[in-house]
Design a protein around this motif. Structure first.
Motif, mmCIF file in Angstrom:
data_model
loop_
_atom_site.group_PDB
_atom_site.id
_atom_site.type_symbol
_atom_site.label_atom_id
_atom_site.label_comp_id
_atom_site.label_asym_id
_atom_site.label_seq_id
_atom_site.Cartn_x
_atom_site.Cartn_y
_atom_site.Cartn_z
ATOM 1 N N THR A 41 6.784 -16.761 -6.591
ATOM 2 C CA THR A 41 7.646 -16.099 -5.610
ATOM 3 C C THR A 41 7.367 -14.592 -5.608
ATOM 4 O O THR A 41 6.814 -14.052 -6.566
ATOM 5 C CB THR A 41 9.132 -16.346 -5.926
ATOM 6 N N LEU B 158 10.786 -8.184 -4.876
ATOM 7 C CA LEU B 158 11.443 -7.453 -3.797
ATOM 8 C C LEU B 158 11.708 -6.034 -4.267
ATOM 9 O O LEU B 158 12.371 -5.825 -5.279
ATOM 10 C CB LEU B 158 12.755 -8.133 -3.424
ATOM 11 N N CYS C 183 12.992 -9.904 -8.775
ATOM 12 C CA CYS C 183 12.332 -11.133 -8.356
ATOM 13 C C CYS C 183 13.230 -11.787 -7.304
ATOM 14 O O CYS C 183 14.355 -11.343 -7.065
ATOM 15 C CB CYS C 183 12.077 -12.065 -9.541
ATOM 16 N N SER C 184 12.751 -12.832 -6.689
ATOM 17 C CA SER C 184 13.519 -13.494 -5.623
ATOM 18 C C SER C 184 14.801 -14.134 -6.131
ATOM 19 O O SER C 184 15.652 -14.531 -5.341
ATOM 20 C CB SER C 184 12.656 -14.566 -4.961
ATOM 21 N N HIS C 185 14.956 -14.238 -7.452
ATOM 22 C CA HIS C 185 16.128 -14.880 -8.041
ATOM 23 C C HIS C 185 16.997 -13.876 -8.780
ATOM 24 O O HIS C 185 17.726 -14.232 -9.694
ATOM 25 C CB HIS C 185 15.673 -15.988 -8.989
#
Length: 107
Positions: free
Chosen positions: A93, A96, A14-16
């Protein structure tokens, strides 16, 4: 657009920086010895560092892909490619795709 097929061993975040994992692998098509993933199945996210509400709207818990291969299917479901797009819930979000196999591609 063409892209390499996604398999269960691909590195997806994930983006985090939470690790995403497919919940419904597709065992009928293997690439690099691992099952591919169809668009229909949800993904689970573990280890997202986005703070929970009141500080933010996280952490990411699940994700769903919204785009996939247009010409390659298995069991009637389109397969996921390296350029497929996904949205995490509840944050909204993207996922990736950091690394996947580079032998089989789809369009």
């Amino acid at each position: 657009m063409p892209g390499f097929l996604l398999h269960v061993g691909a590195s997806v975040l994930c983006s985090h920086a939470g690790q995403a994992q497919a919940t419904a692998p597709n065992p009928r098509v293997l690439v690099s010895g691992q099952p591919t993933v169809a668009m229909s199945g949800p993904w689970v996210v573990a280890g997202c560092i986005l703070p929970p509400p009141t500080a933010a709207n996280g952490p990411c818990v699940t994700a769903q892909f919204v785009s996939s291969a247009t010409r390659v299917t298995s069991n009637g479901q389109p397969l996921l490619c390296q350029d497929s797009q996904a949205i995490c819930a509840p944050t909204g979000t993207p996922l990736l795709i950091v690394a996947c196999q580079t032998r089989a591609s789809a369009m």
